[in-house]
Write a protein that holds these residues in place. Structure first.
Motif, PDB file in Angstrom:
ATOM      1  N   ILE A  13       0.824  -1.191   0.013  1.00 51.52           N
ATOM      2  CA  ILE A  13       0.042  -0.015  -0.025  1.00 51.52           C
ATOM      3  C   ILE A  13       1.009   1.311   0.117  1.00 51.52           C
ATOM      4  O   ILE A  13       0.544   2.420  -0.719  1.00 51.52           O
ATOM      5  CB  ILE A  13      -1.195  -0.080   1.137  1.00 51.52           C
ATOM      6  CG1 ILE A  13      -1.984  -1.134   1.041  1.00 51.52           C
ATOM      7  CG2 ILE A  13      -1.723   1.407   1.391  1.00 51.52           C
ATOM      8  CD1 ILE A  13      -2.975  -1.070   2.138  1.00 51.52           C
ATOM      9  N   LEU A  14       1.990   1.109   0.795  1.00 50.92           N
ATOM     10  CA  LEU A  14       3.014   2.321   0.918  1.00 50.92           C
ATOM     11  C   LEU A  14       3.475   2.654  -0.632  1.00 50.92           C
ATOM     12  O   LEU A  14       3.534   3.660  -0.988  1.00 50.92           O
ATOM     13  CB  LEU A  14       4.046   2.178   1.866  1.00 50.92           C
ATOM     14  CG  LEU A  14       5.078   3.311   2.063  1.00 50.92           C
ATOM     15  CD1 LEU A  14       4.054   4.805   2.375  1.00 50.92           C
ATOM     16  CD2 LEU A  14       5.667   3.035   3.102  1.00 50.92           C
ATOM     17  N   TYR A  15       3.947   1.616  -1.356  1.00 54.01           N
ATOM     18  CA  TYR A  15       4.274   1.739  -2.668  1.00 54.01           C
ATOM     19  C   TYR A  15       3.165   2.396  -3.504  1.00 54.01           C
ATOM     20  O   TYR A  15       3.624   3.254  -4.448  1.00 54.01           O
ATOM     21  CB  TYR A  15       4.826   0.425  -3.035  1.00 54.01           C
ATOM     22  CG  TYR A  15       5.257   0.429  -4.747  1.00 54.01           C
ATOM     23  CD1 TYR A  15       6.469   0.987  -4.910  1.00 54.01           C
ATOM     24  CD2 TYR A  15       4.515  -0.007  -5.628  1.00 54.01           C
ATOM     25  CE1 TYR A  15       6.972   0.850  -6.126  1.00 54.01           C
ATOM     26  CE2 TYR A  15       4.878   0.149  -6.877  1.00 54.01           C
ATOM     27  CZ  TYR A  15       6.244   0.382  -7.288  1.00 54.01           C
ATOM     28  OH  TYR A  15       6.345   0.589  -8.630  1.00 54.01           O
ATOM     29  N   CYS A  16       2.072   1.958  -3.508  1.00 49.70           N
ATOM     30  CA  CYS A  16       0.784   2.304  -4.295  1.00 49.70           C
ATOM     31  C   CYS A  16       0.918   3.909  -3.742  1.00 49.70           C
ATOM     32  O   CYS A  16       0.268   4.656  -4.927  1.00 49.70           O
ATOM     33  CB  CYS A  16      -0.183   1.622  -4.027  1.00 49.70           C
ATOM     34  SG  CYS A  16      -0.166  -0.026  -4.555  1.00 49.70           S
ATOM     35  N   CYS A  17       1.069   4.267  -2.814  1.00 52.55           N
ATOM     36  CA  CYS A  17       0.946   5.544  -2.420  1.00 52.55           C
ATOM     37  C   CYS A  17       1.986   6.626  -3.060  1.00 52.55           C
ATOM     38  O   CYS A  17       1.799   7.936  -2.977  1.00 52.55           O
ATOM     39  CB  CYS A  17       0.861   6.113  -1.012  1.00 52.55           C
ATOM     40  SG  CYS A  17      -0.528   5.201  -0.094  1.00 52.55           S
ATOM     41  N   LEU A  18       3.117   6.040  -3.333  1.00 54.65           N
ATOM     42  CA  LEU A  18       4.157   6.873  -3.969  1.00 54.65           C
ATOM     43  C   LEU A  18       4.037   7.247  -5.322  1.00 54.65           C
ATOM     44  O   LEU A  18       3.272   6.651  -6.238  1.00 54.65           O
ATOM     45  CB  LEU A  18       5.565   6.143  -3.958  1.00 54.65           C
ATOM     46  CG  LEU A  18       6.096   5.842  -2.703  1.00 54.65           C
ATOM     47  CD1 LEU A  18       7.360   4.858  -2.709  1.00 54.65           C
ATOM     48  CD2 LEU A  18       6.589   7.158  -1.913  1.00 54.65           C
ATOM     49  N   SER A  19       4.175   8.544  -5.738  1.00 51.41           N
ATOM     50  CA  SER A  19       4.256   9.131  -7.112  1.00 51.41           C
ATOM     51  C   SER A  19       5.129   8.834  -7.768  1.00 51.41           C
ATOM     52  O   SER A  19       6.448   8.889  -7.245  1.00 51.41           O
ATOM     53  CB  SER A  19       3.577  10.562  -6.879  1.00 51.41           C
ATOM     54  OG  SER A  19       3.627  11.265  -8.197  1.00 51.41           O
ATOM     55  N   ASP A  20       5.371   8.627  -9.467  1.00 55.52           N
ATOM     56  CA  ASP A  20       6.388   8.701  -9.941  1.00 55.52           C
ATOM     57  C   ASP A  20       6.834  10.054 -10.467  1.00 55.52           C
ATOM     58  O   ASP A  20       7.911  10.090 -10.988  1.00 55.52           O
ATOM     59  CB  ASP A  20       6.212   7.654 -10.862  1.00 55.52           C
ATOM     60  CG  ASP A  20       5.343   8.201 -12.083  1.00 55.52           C
ATOM     61  OD1 ASP A  20       4.428   8.951 -11.923  1.00 55.52           O
ATOM     62  OD2 ASP A  20       5.332   7.335 -13.325  1.00 55.52           O
ATOM     63  N   LYS A  21       6.109  10.945 -10.036  1.00 49.89           N
ATOM     64  CA  LYS A  21       6.389  12.490 -10.810  1.00 49.89           C
ATOM     65  C   LYS A  21       6.728  13.335  -9.549  1.00 49.89           C
ATOM     66  O   LYS A  21       7.676  14.188  -9.641  1.00 49.89           O
ATOM     67  CB  LYS A  21       5.436  12.960 -11.383  1.00 49.89           C
ATOM     68  CG  LYS A  21       5.300  12.110 -12.820  1.00 49.89           C
ATOM     69  CD  LYS A  21       4.185  12.876 -13.772  1.00 49.89           C
ATOM     70  CE  LYS A  21       3.704  12.097 -14.840  1.00 49.89           C
ATOM     71  NZ  LYS A  21       4.024  10.777 -15.277  1.00 49.89           N
ATOM     72  N   ASN A  22       6.140  13.239  -8.342  1.00 48.80           N
ATOM     73  CA  ASN A  22       6.264  14.320  -7.257  1.00 48.80           C
ATOM     74  C   ASN A  22       6.757  13.561  -6.025  1.00 48.80           C
ATOM     75  O   ASN A  22       6.459  12.219  -5.778  1.00 48.80           O
ATOM     76  CB  ASN A  22       4.796  14.800  -6.834  1.00 48.80           C
ATOM     77  CG  ASN A  22       4.043  15.470  -8.021  1.00 48.80           C
ATOM     78  OD1 ASN A  22       4.777  16.359  -8.562  1.00 48.80           O
ATOM     79  ND2 ASN A  22       2.906  15.321  -8.272  1.00 48.80           N
TER      80      ASN A  22
END
Length: 66
Positions: A13-22
């Motif tokens: 879930i923490l990985y899914c909360c990360l953005s690839d741009k911000n």
């Protein structure tokens, strides 16, 4: 790591909360997940070591690795 069964539910879930741009701050992610900053830092460090996330120079902000 994402397809391995040893990745915890919280880490996924923490990985899914990360953005690839911000960049997202450690404190923001810990608050969002309602986990301690230490636990959040540990999970994020593991994601960085696995090549799934990147951290900035200060080690306080994280994003998905592209």
């Amino acid at each position: 790591m994402l397809k391995q069964q040893d990745m915890t539910y919280t880490a996924n879930i923490l990985y899914c909360c990360l953005s690839d741009k911000n960049w997202k701050s450690l404190e923001y992610l810990a608050g969002l997940m309602q986990i301690s900053i230490g636990r959040c830092q540990l999970i994020l460090t593991q994601l960085v070591m696995a090549g799934l996330a990147a951290e900035d120079e200060s080690g306080e902000n994280f994003k998905r690795r592209q």
